[in-house]
Enzyme design. Sequence first.
Site, PDB file in Angstrom:
ATOM      1  N   LYS A 160       0.400  -1.324  -0.076  1.00 24.46           N
ATOM      2  CA  LYS A 160       0.104  -0.190  -0.283  1.00 24.46           C
ATOM      3  C   LYS A 160       0.542   1.117   0.016  1.00 24.46           C
ATOM      4  O   LYS A 160       2.483   1.242   0.344  1.00 24.46           O
ATOM      5  CB  LYS A 160      -0.935   0.429   0.884  1.00 24.46           C
ATOM      6  N   ARG A 205     -10.472 -11.725   1.976  1.00 26.04           N
ATOM      7  CA  ARG A 205     -11.002 -12.915   1.248  1.00 26.04           C
ATOM      8  C   ARG A 205     -10.159 -13.872   1.332  1.00 26.04           C
ATOM      9  O   ARG A 205     -11.405 -14.802   1.777  1.00 26.04           O
ATOM     10  CB  ARG A 205     -11.626 -12.179   0.048  1.00 26.04           C
TER      11      ARG A 205
HETATM   12  N1  BES Z   1      -8.081  -4.121   4.144  1.00 28.72           N
HETATM   13  C1  BES Z   1      -8.259  -3.490   2.718  1.00 28.72           C
HETATM   14  C2  BES Z   1      -9.079  -2.781   2.693  1.00 28.72           C
HETATM   15  C3  BES Z   1      -9.505  -1.186   2.754  1.00 28.72           C
HETATM   16  C4  BES Z   1      -8.821  -0.199   2.189  1.00 28.72           C
HETATM   17  C5  BES Z   1     -10.261  -0.691   4.049  1.00 28.72           C
HETATM   18  C6  BES Z   1      -9.025   0.914   3.117  1.00 28.72           C
HETATM   19  C7  BES Z   1     -10.826   0.542   4.479  1.00 28.72           C
HETATM   20  C8  BES Z   1      -9.460   1.469   3.568  1.00 28.72           C
HETATM   21  C9  BES Z   1      -7.780  -4.660   1.664  1.00 28.72           C
HETATM   22  O1  BES Z   1      -7.478  -5.517   2.563  1.00 28.72           O
HETATM   23  C10 BES Z   1      -7.903  -3.973   0.666  1.00 28.72           C
HETATM   24  O2  BES Z   1      -6.537  -3.562   1.026  1.00 28.72           O
HETATM   25  N2  BES Z   1      -8.579  -4.453  -0.145  1.00 28.72           N
HETATM   26  C11 BES Z   1      -8.129  -3.715  -1.443  1.00 28.72           C
HETATM   27  C12 BES Z   1      -8.448  -5.366  -2.603  1.00 28.72           C
HETATM   28  C13 BES Z   1      -8.354  -4.464  -3.930  1.00 28.72           C
HETATM   29  C14 BES Z   1      -6.828  -5.188  -4.298  1.00 28.72           C
HETATM   30  C15 BES Z   1      -9.333  -5.587  -4.955  1.00 28.72           C
HETATM   31  C16 BES Z   1      -9.025  -2.226  -1.685  1.00 28.72           C
HETATM   32  O3  BES Z   1      -9.364  -2.435  -1.542  1.00 28.72           O
HETATM   33  O4  BES Z   1      -8.420  -2.141  -2.143  1.00 28.72           O
HETATM   34 MN    MN Z   2      -5.321  -5.875   1.959  1.00 26.33          MN
END
Ligand code: BES
Ligand code: MN
Length: 506
Positions: free
Chosen positions: A279, A353
């Site tokens: 990230k 997931r």
């Molecule tokens: N924990 C995150 C989701 C999230 C991101 C919640 C920002 C709240 C704020 C999750 O694990 C994630 O990183 N999801 C990705 C999925 C994508 C790679 C398909 C996302 O939402 O960017």
């Molecule tokens: Mn994630």
Amino acid sequence: MDFSVKSGGPEKQRSACIVVGVFEGRRLTASARQIDQASGGMLTAVLRRGDHSGRLGQSLLLHHVANIPAERVMLIGCGKEKDLGDGTYRSILANAARALGDTGATEAAVFLADLEIRGRDLAWKLRQAVEITEDTYYRFDQMKSQKNENRRALRRIVLMVPKRSDLARAENAVRQGVAISAGMNLAKDLGNLPGNICTPDYLANQARVLQEEYGVRTTVIEEEDMRALGMGALLSVARGSRQPPKLITVEYRGGSETQPPVALVGKGLTFDAGGISLKPAAEMDEMKYDMCGGAAVLGTLKAVAELRLPINVVGVIPSSENLPDGNANKPGDIVTSMSGQTIEVLNTDAEGRLILCDALTYTERFNPSVVVDLATLTGACVVALGRHASGLMSNNEPLARSLIAAGKAAFDRAWQLPLWDDYQKQLDSNFADMANIGGRDAGAITAACFLARYTKKFRWAHLDIAGTAWKSGKEKGATGRPVPLLTTFLIERSESQARAEGHDED
Ligand code: BES
Ligand code: MN
Ligand code: ZN
């Protein structure tokens, strides 16, 4: 805070502080009018002088009000009477709590249940009063070296109800509010703790604390057990971390032995750096909140156990970190889940997931009547719904409707998104049974579509709490959501089960 209920007129209460509402346009609420009359028009005189306009957010503390045995009378602005609704009522309560906390009163008698809110009964107003007061006074200072010396004098709040005949119902509502708040506070504390302290092992120990406190049955499945169970998806996320993953189960048995439990499955990712699909740095600290689903499962179980609800509930929490490492999951890796289905990990940041799918398969052994998973699963859900509603997707309409109703009743709302099969093909993979991402479109829905492939045997609903579990910015902090929604759902379900069983005996 100690809460109790009582009936009686404000002009007779021998209290350290009486709290009454005043609307804009110098309109007194019923209780304010009683004080005004007893004191020979003192409140009307104060309002006429212009010291209080009834505006929302305003409060005024009066001392020595004539003919009133209470030491203080606090006027709380309620805004325009016609604008009074759920949201304004909640801010009135928060303002009253804040203002009371600043006084030297050790106890207060609050007369705000006499405000009429369309579609809301006395029990709702009292539950909200407890929950909002607790929320207003919540502080997370565990990690400060100088504890914010709790200088608040206030110890006890007496919630005043209009009639004696309301007392029994009122007491029950306050009991529920207190239990829900205790559950929310636990969820908030766990959420706010940093990733270096709140690790999978820490979460497991918290589940063990619940076992000590309430006699629930806590089991922790360790890495070797996961390997034996074939949890290749969950294990693949943990590969990049030095902290061993845990699969935590907590069984609360308040119902009959034969009654199938409600399963609550919560994402317990204690820090999500994204893995190799790292990230960006900005706000990455907030990914300590990626375990808020798991925290809300523990919080809900605490509330349910406090209330001794006659229902069976099992909590299942897959817990891991998601970090980059030489041994971590790589984009393109293919893993085999406990269900036997293979997954191509195209983005290591779509890890929620992966840990949930194995936890959901594991949940089959509890033969649950319904399964609700809750997860800070997608940024896309925040884009779709903002931070007011949790996203809800379900393969069972009656279950979806009960959860939405519980969310409305608790003012912890969820909004349904479609879970049509049409979206499933976005998860097609050239090399495995499915990919773990579904492209840019409808990210919250394709994440749910992925989980749907592991919940075909259940009546199941998924709550995406990415937007609701914590607040960002100046007020950064966990919210304790969706503990109110889930506890309300379980209260309602235990009551309707009791009604159904009562019918059987007839
Ligand atoms: N924990 C995150 C989701 C999230 C991101 C919640 C920002 C709240 C704020 C999750 O694990 C994630 O990183 N999801 C990705 C999925 C994508 C790679 C398909 C996302 O939402 O960017
Ligand atoms: Mn994630
Ligand atoms: Zn995550």
